[in-house]
Design a protein around this motif. Structure first.
Motif, mmCIF file in Angstrom:
data_model
loop_
_atom_site.group_PDB
_atom_site.id
_atom_site.type_symbol
_atom_site.label_atom_id
_atom_site.label_comp_id
_atom_site.label_asym_id
_atom_site.label_seq_id
_atom_site.Cartn_x
_atom_site.Cartn_y
_atom_site.Cartn_z
ATOM 1 N N THR A 444 0.849 -1.187 0.000
ATOM 2 C CA THR A 444 0.000 0.000 0.000
ATOM 3 C C THR A 444 0.888 1.243 0.000
ATOM 4 O O THR A 444 2.020 1.218 0.486
ATOM 5 C CB THR A 444 -0.921 0.026 1.232
ATOM 6 O OG1 THR A 444 -0.109 -0.100 2.395
ATOM 7 C CG2 THR A 444 -1.921 -1.097 1.201
ATOM 8 N N THR A 445 0.352 2.323 -0.574
ATOM 9 C CA THR A 445 1.167 3.540 -0.676
ATOM 10 C C THR A 445 0.388 4.732 -0.116
ATOM 11 O O THR A 445 -0.788 4.907 -0.433
ATOM 12 C CB THR A 445 1.515 3.827 -2.152
ATOM 13 O OG1 THR A 445 0.301 4.015 -2.871
ATOM 14 C CG2 THR A 445 2.291 2.702 -2.779
ATOM 15 N N ASN A 446 1.040 5.500 0.683
ATOM 16 C CA ASN A 446 0.442 6.719 1.220
ATOM 17 C C ASN A 446 0.927 7.876 0.353
ATOM 18 O O ASN A 446 1.893 8.563 0.691
ATOM 19 C CB ASN A 446 0.887 6.868 2.683
ATOM 20 C CG ASN A 446 0.342 8.123 3.315
ATOM 21 O OD1 ASN A 446 -0.406 8.868 2.685
ATOM 22 N ND2 ASN A 446 0.733 8.376 4.546
ATOM 23 N N GLY A 447 0.250 8.039 -0.782
ATOM 24 C CA GLY A 447 0.756 8.938 -1.818
ATOM 25 C C GLY A 447 0.980 10.365 -1.377
ATOM 26 O O GLY A 447 1.875 11.047 -1.868
ATOM 27 N N GLY A 448 0.142 10.858 -0.446
ATOM 28 C CA GLY A 448 0.258 12.250 -0.010
ATOM 29 C C GLY A 448 1.615 12.549 0.620
ATOM 30 O O GLY A 448 2.044 13.695 0.668
ATOM 31 N N GLN A 471 3.211 7.864 -6.261
ATOM 32 C CA GLN A 471 2.734 9.205 -6.605
ATOM 33 C C GLN A 471 1.218 9.223 -6.804
ATOM 34 O O GLN A 471 0.557 10.218 -6.544
ATOM 35 C CB GLN A 471 3.432 9.692 -7.876
ATOM 36 C CG GLN A 471 4.894 10.050 -7.622
ATOM 37 C CD GLN A 471 5.641 10.319 -8.913
ATOM 38 O OE1 GLN A 471 5.320 9.744 -9.956
ATOM 39 N NE2 GLN A 471 6.644 11.173 -8.847
ATOM 40 N N LYS A 472 0.659 8.092 -7.279
ATOM 41 C CA LYS A 472 -0.794 8.020 -7.491
ATOM 42 C C LYS A 472 -1.539 7.568 -6.240
ATOM 43 O O LYS A 472 -2.760 7.576 -6.207
ATOM 44 C CB LYS A 472 -1.103 7.002 -8.604
ATOM 45 C CG LYS A 472 -0.742 7.462 -9.980
ATOM 46 C CD LYS A 472 -1.368 6.570 -11.032
ATOM 47 C CE LYS A 472 -0.854 5.152 -10.934
ATOM 48 N NZ LYS A 472 -1.460 4.246 -11.917
ATOM 49 N N GLY A 473 -0.793 7.050 -5.281
ATOM 50 C CA GLY A 473 -1.449 6.485 -4.100
ATOM 51 C C GLY A 473 -2.089 5.143 -4.414
ATOM 52 O O GLY A 473 -3.032 4.711 -3.745
ATOM 53 N N ALA A 474 -1.600 4.462 -5.444
ATOM 54 C CA ALA A 474 -2.188 3.170 -5.838
ATOM 55 C C ALA A 474 -1.457 2.018 -5.159
ATOM 56 O O ALA A 474 -0.262 2.102 -4.890
ATOM 57 C CB ALA A 474 -2.077 3.007 -7.347
ATOM 58 N N ASN A 475 -2.213 0.959 -4.890
ATOM 59 C CA ASN A 475 -1.567 -0.246 -4.360
ATOM 60 C C ASN A 475 -0.657 -0.859 -5.424
ATOM 61 O O ASN A 475 -0.967 -0.822 -6.610
ATOM 62 C CB ASN A 475 -2.611 -1.302 -3.978
ATOM 63 C CG ASN A 475 -3.376 -0.901 -2.742
ATOM 64 O OD1 ASN A 475 -2.986 0.017 -2.030
ATOM 65 N ND2 ASN A 475 -4.474 -1.597 -2.489
ATOM 66 N N GLY A 494 8.328 6.883 4.702
ATOM 67 C CA GLY A 494 7.436 5.840 5.224
ATOM 68 C C GLY A 494 6.181 5.670 4.386
ATOM 69 O O GLY A 494 5.094 5.408 4.903
ATOM 70 N N VAL A 495 6.320 5.814 3.080
ATOM 71 C CA VAL A 495 5.147 5.794 2.193
ATOM 72 C C VAL A 495 4.630 4.371 1.937
ATOM 73 O O VAL A 495 3.438 4.150 1.759
ATOM 74 C CB VAL A 495 5.525 6.457 0.837
ATOM 75 C CG1 VAL A 495 4.431 6.272 -0.198
ATOM 76 C CG2 VAL A 495 5.806 7.930 1.036
ATOM 77 N N LEU A 496 5.535 3.406 1.945
ATOM 78 C CA LEU A 496 5.187 2.073 1.432
ATOM 79 C C LEU A 496 5.069 1.047 2.561
ATOM 80 O O LEU A 496 5.891 1.026 3.471
ATOM 81 C CB LEU A 496 6.276 1.618 0.447
ATOM 82 C CG LEU A 496 6.536 2.620 -0.681
ATOM 83 C CD1 LEU A 496 7.942 2.496 -1.206
ATOM 84 C CD2 LEU A 496 5.524 2.419 -1.787
ATOM 85 N N LEU A 513 -4.290 10.044 -6.211
ATOM 86 C CA LEU A 513 -4.275 10.734 -4.935
ATOM 87 C C LEU A 513 -3.050 11.636 -4.916
ATOM 88 O O LEU A 513 -1.961 11.226 -4.544
ATOM 89 C CB LEU A 513 -4.165 9.677 -3.838
ATOM 90 C CG LEU A 513 -4.387 10.092 -2.394
ATOM 91 C CD1 LEU A 513 -5.798 10.578 -2.206
ATOM 92 C CD2 LEU A 513 -4.100 8.930 -1.486
ATOM 93 N N LEU A 514 -3.213 12.836 -5.427
ATOM 94 C CA LEU A 514 -2.041 13.690 -5.539
ATOM 95 C C LEU A 514 -2.199 14.926 -4.663
ATOM 96 O O LEU A 514 -2.789 15.928 -5.063
ATOM 97 C CB LEU A 514 -1.819 14.105 -6.991
ATOM 98 C CG LEU A 514 -1.292 13.015 -7.913
ATOM 99 C CD1 LEU A 514 -1.113 13.560 -9.313
ATOM 100 C CD2 LEU A 514 0.019 12.443 -7.417
ATOM 101 N N GLY A 515 -1.708 14.852 -3.448
ATOM 102 C CA GLY A 515 -1.649 15.982 -2.540
ATOM 103 C C GLY A 515 -2.904 16.814 -2.522
ATOM 104 O O GLY A 515 -3.992 16.312 -2.222
ATOM 105 N N ASN A 516 -2.814 18.104 -2.902
ATOM 106 C CA ASN A 516 -3.934 19.019 -2.765
ATOM 107 C C ASN A 516 -5.035 18.800 -3.796
ATOM 108 O O ASN A 516 -6.076 19.437 -3.726
ATOM 109 C CB ASN A 516 -3.426 20.461 -2.872
ATOM 110 C CG ASN A 516 -2.468 20.766 -1.758
ATOM 111 O OD1 ASN A 516 -2.531 20.124 -0.708
ATOM 112 N ND2 ASN A 516 -1.577 21.722 -1.970
ATOM 113 N N ASP A 517 -4.783 17.945 -4.774
ATOM 114 C CA ASP A 517 -5.809 17.736 -5.805
ATOM 115 C C ASP A 517 -7.060 17.072 -5.241
ATOM 116 O O ASP A 517 -8.112 17.076 -5.844
ATOM 117 C CB ASP A 517 -5.281 16.800 -6.910
ATOM 118 C CG ASP A 517 -4.220 17.512 -7.725
ATOM 119 O OD1 ASP A 517 -4.074 18.725 -7.525
ATOM 120 O OD2 ASP A 517 -3.559 16.847 -8.525
#
Ligand code: SF4
Ligand code: SF4
Length: 527
Positions: A444-448, A471-475, A494-496, A513-517
């Motif tokens: 899992t990725t914590n894209g933010g 970057q997309k917050g995709a698994n 600690g994103v992954l 899932l791109l930050g402020n978007d």
């Protein structure tokens, strides 16, 4: 005064000169290799047991002294400083020297063992292989062979570089435990148990209990099956264990944990790649072309393995009077099982497969069924126009020896440490298919949180562009991921996170899932 480097640079500093400890470690290692080289050139070494112990100890202790000196004054955390600036880890002069020397050694070991002193026709061993006789007699009561020399050096490499790896990644519990696991499985299951079994019963063929078909490509060869069966219930138990490993143990563990349970915790090829090959993981080709080639090559090897194994078993089954199965029943069973698996995948999972994968899958099924059909209608032991056993030994030579041994390991410093696992291992292909389609495993990725530094992609030994997913917050759900966890370990944010959880929603590649978007709370509530 503390000598710890407190630099916060993500890229690290330029390479520094070797410390005294590293120089001593290098000299010790060279001394051990020097003894082995002298033995190779038949220099007479009286008291071989002593010289062998000295050589192996020097190499092992040399690696440990070098590693301790390298990491002892550093804070816990990944240390990959200057990998792109060093000749050995950036395909420079020393990388080519190491690659060519290792490959040369492998070629001689695999195909010209007599040059290393292997005795034939009852003659005593001499040279390098003779040097290993005392250890071989102590363990299995027989003289050494080229495979004993190979197994001993292989195990030593995994143990010594394994300790180096644990020091390097000492801040990461996952890395420490899984490295302990591969060290254990290599030493006990691949090295000690088979040698001791040979001592207790000289008729038993070499059997590495953790080596599952199709990695263990000779499991169903007639000589192996016969050798197991003449050993009564023990041999039969080993054969049943081999079949259960394929049909029961592997699917269950892969469903629960992904292919990492095997590729990163148990397998000897993976073990060597992770430990001795750690310094070369950044060399894996990340291009899209490499990904395409990887998929076609590794799945073609799998098809080849299935077809040749089917042909080999068919060729000795006969009419059913010797074994439980007749030729016809066997071929029909293989055809039915393959069609069933393919049908289920097509019905329930085809929307998860990309276009070329679908065509590829159909192509493979047609090839397998056509070959089986041709074989079924044939009256001789042929597979198309070739003798079945010739095809099988070509497979053993090309895949089992040339690819896995010579290119896969010898060229770590050029192609990266997992080129065999990516491109050639049929076991990785089977586990990968299951991991992609029926498994709880995902990263899992914590894209933010991602700062796009690219460490994860750089150090992914399987050439996966991890950053693109982060970057997309995709698994990350990829057939090739071996779950080594290094992407997670090298991520400064600690994103992954490697997880086993519900299969529902595991593949979420359309989420962006791109930050402020994105209004994160709205997205979470919506889920
Ligand atoms: S994606 Fe991560 S866990 Fe998977 S192979 Fe690459 S580095 Fe290892
Ligand atoms: S996931 Fe981590 S290592 Fe990968 S690019 Fe983002 S911050 Fe860097």
């Amino acid at each position: 005064m503390s000598r710890v480097d407190k630099s916060m640079s993500l890229a690290g500093g330029p390479p520094v000169a070797m410390k005294t400890g590293q120089k001593i470690g290098t000299l010790l290692g060279l001394f051990g290799l020097g003894i082995l080289t002298l033995a190779t050139f038949n220099v007479s070494l009286p008291n071989q047991g002593l010289w062998l112990s000295l050589a192996l100890l020097s190499i092992g202790v040399g690696i440990l002294v070098y590693s301790k000196s390298l990491y002892k004054d550093t804070l816990p955390g990944i240390k990959n400083h200057g990998v792109w600036l060093k000749s050995i880890s950036n395909r420079g002069f020393w990388a080519w020297v190491a690659g060519i020397s290792l490959t040369g050694f492998y070629i001689v070991l695999y195909f010209f063992a007599e040059l290393l002193g292997q005795g034939s026709g009852g003659a005593e061993n001499t040279g390098l292989i003779g040097l290993f006789d005392p250890l071989s007699y102590a363990l299995k009561g027989q003289p050494a062979s080229q495979w004993f020399v190979y197994g001993t050096l292989y195990t030593l490499a995994i143990l010594a570089f394994g300790i180096k790896f644990i020091w390097k990644y000492r801040h990461n519990t996952y890395e420490k435990i899984r490295t302990g696991s591969v060290m254990f499985f290599q030493t006990v299951f691949a090295f000690l148990i088979p040698e001791i079994m040979a001592r207790l019963n000289g008729d038993l063929p070499y059997y590495d209990l953790k080596n599952v078909w199709p990695l263990n490509y000779y499991l169903f060869d007639q000589w192996n099956v016969d050798a197991l069966l003449i050993n009564g219930s023990f041999g039969l138990t080993l054969l049943i264990w081999g079949i259960a490993s394929i049909l029961v143990i592997t699917p269950i563990l892969t469903y629960r944990y992904g292919k990492r349970w095997y590729c990163s915790w148990v397998c000897g090829c993976g073990g060597l790649a992770e430990t001795a090959g750690d310094s070369f993981r950044q060399l894996s080709d990340k291009s899209r072309m490499a990904w395409r080639v990887e998929r076609w090559v590794v799945h073609s090897v799998l098809v080849f393995a299935v077809v040749t194994t089917t042909g080999v078993i068919h060729s000795y089954l006969g009419d059913g009077s010797k074994y439980w199965f007749s030729q016809s029943t066997f071929l029909i069973s293989v055809g039915v099982v393959l069609t069933l698996i393919f049908g289920l995948i097509w019905k329930y999972k085809r929307h998860e497969l990309k276009k070329d994968a679908r065509y590829g899958a159909i192509g493979y099924l047609v090839i397998i069924l056509a070959l089986i059909g041709l074989h079924f209608s044939s009256t001789t032991n042929t597979l198309l126009l070739f003798q079945t056993h010739e095809v099988r030994s070509t497979y053993g030579f090309l895949i089992g020896s040339v690819f896995s041994g010579v290119i896969g390991t010898g060229f770590y410093p050029i192609f990266g440490n997992r080129v065999w696992c990516r491109m050639g291992c049929p076991m990785a292909a089977i586990l990968g298919l299951q991991q992609r389609l029926f498994s709880k495993f995902r990263i899992t990725t914590n894209g933010g949180q991602c700062i796009s530094c690219g460490n994860c992609s750089t150090y992914c030994e399987m050439g996966i562009d991890v950053r693109a997913y982060a970057q997309k917050g995709a698994n990350i759900v990829r057939a090739s991921c071996v779950g080594c966890g290094i992407c997670s370990a090298v991520c400064p944010r600690g994103v992954l996170k490697l997880e086993n959880a519900d299969t529902k929603g595991r593949i979420n590649s359309k989420d962006v899932l791109l930050g402020n978007d994105v209004d994160l709370m709205a997205l979470v509530n919506q889920k």
